[in-house]
Design a protein around this motif. Sequence first.
Motif, PDB file in Angstrom:
ATOM      1  N   HIS A  59       2.662   2.276   5.483  1.00  0.00           N
ATOM      2  CA  HIS A  59       0.686   2.348   4.749  1.00  0.00           C
ATOM      3  C   HIS A  59       0.158   3.251   3.959  1.00  0.00           C
ATOM      4  O   HIS A  59      -0.851   2.273   3.366  1.00  0.00           O
ATOM      5  CB  HIS A  59      -0.378   2.863   6.242  1.00  0.00           C
ATOM      6  N   ARG A  80       0.041  -5.229   0.443  1.00  0.00           N
ATOM      7  CA  ARG A  80       0.279  -6.427   2.029  1.00  0.00           C
ATOM      8  C   ARG A  80      -1.578  -6.770   2.478  1.00  0.00           C
ATOM      9  O   ARG A  80      -1.989  -7.784   3.202  1.00  0.00           O
ATOM     10  CB  ARG A  80       0.595  -5.595   2.802  1.00  0.00           C
ATOM     11  N   TRP A  81      -2.525  -5.551   2.177  1.00  0.00           N
ATOM     12  CA  TRP A  81      -3.159  -5.943   3.088  1.00  0.00           C
ATOM     13  C   TRP A  81      -4.614  -7.018   1.789  1.00  0.00           C
ATOM     14  O   TRP A  81      -4.582  -6.636   1.238  1.00  0.00           O
ATOM     15  CB  TRP A  81      -4.489  -4.302   3.341  1.00  0.00           C
ATOM     16  N   ASP A  85      -6.234 -10.246   6.254  1.00  0.00           N
ATOM     17  CA  ASP A  85      -5.154  -9.644   7.199  1.00  0.00           C
ATOM     18  C   ASP A  85      -5.773  -7.765   6.412  1.00  0.00           C
ATOM     19  O   ASP A  85      -4.562  -7.531   6.102  1.00  0.00           O
ATOM     20  CB  ASP A  85      -4.102  -9.801   7.055  1.00  0.00           C
ATOM     21  N   PRO A  86      -6.925  -7.338   7.075  1.00  0.00           N
ATOM     22  CA  PRO A  86      -6.819  -5.747   6.841  1.00  0.00           C
ATOM     23  C   PRO A  86      -5.886  -4.912   7.489  1.00  0.00           C
ATOM     24  O   PRO A  86      -5.973  -3.462   7.136  1.00  0.00           O
ATOM     25  CB  PRO A  86      -8.125  -5.065   7.428  1.00  0.00           C
ATOM     26  N   ASP A  87      -4.778  -5.068   8.319  1.00  0.00           N
ATOM     27  CA  ASP A  87      -4.211  -4.377   8.903  1.00  0.00           C
ATOM     28  C   ASP A  87      -2.370  -4.433   8.344  1.00  0.00           C
ATOM     29  O   ASP A  87      -1.614  -4.314   9.310  1.00  0.00           O
ATOM     30  CB  ASP A  87      -4.104  -4.328  10.342  1.00  0.00           C
ATOM     31  N   ASP A  89      -0.528  -3.648   6.592  1.00  0.00           N
ATOM     32  CA  ASP A  89      -0.120  -2.595   5.855  1.00  0.00           C
ATOM     33  C   ASP A  89       0.849  -1.483   7.229  1.00  0.00           C
ATOM     34  O   ASP A  89       1.698  -0.836   6.629  1.00  0.00           O
ATOM     35  CB  ASP A  89      -0.491  -1.843   4.517  1.00  0.00           C
TER      36      ASP A  89
END
Length: 166
Positions: A59, A80-81, A85-87, A89
């Motif tokens: 993160h 990555r986020w 798909d906000p999680d 990372d």
Amino acid sequence: MTAPSRRDVRDSIDEFALLERFLDFQRHSIVRKAQGLERDDATRSFVDSATTLLGIVKHLADVERWWFAAVFAGEQVGFRWTDEDPDADWRIEDDETVEGIVADYEAACIRSREIVAGRSPLDIAAHEEYRSTTLRWILVHMIEETARHAGHADILRELTDGVVGE
């Protein structure tokens, strides 16, 4: 990543150097918490959220890229986020290793240092939505963000194998 000491931080002669050294001290703390762990230990969850020690490192790599490369320097950077798909990372994929994620974090920190080098704390972010944000604010925010997660990492590492300290 060179390990800064508390003396390096204390002996900073100006505000900008002080901020950079405090951030480097926190960055190094994050790396130390992940080093020496097997993947299973680094990805063990002790809380109901997706938070793991290795997830924190992953993160923070994206957070470094966001604030220094994307916001301050105005670079096009992949993260990555996503909105869908906000999680992402925080999630450790099957093919990811402790060493690989730590190396990615260290590379992000190196790039951040390159971006900051020679700049003024009063320089303004290049990102259109953050035009009133100074480099000073970004550094202080990143100290806060990294230190907050370093505290989480301290607890997770102690729960994993009993290792304590900075």
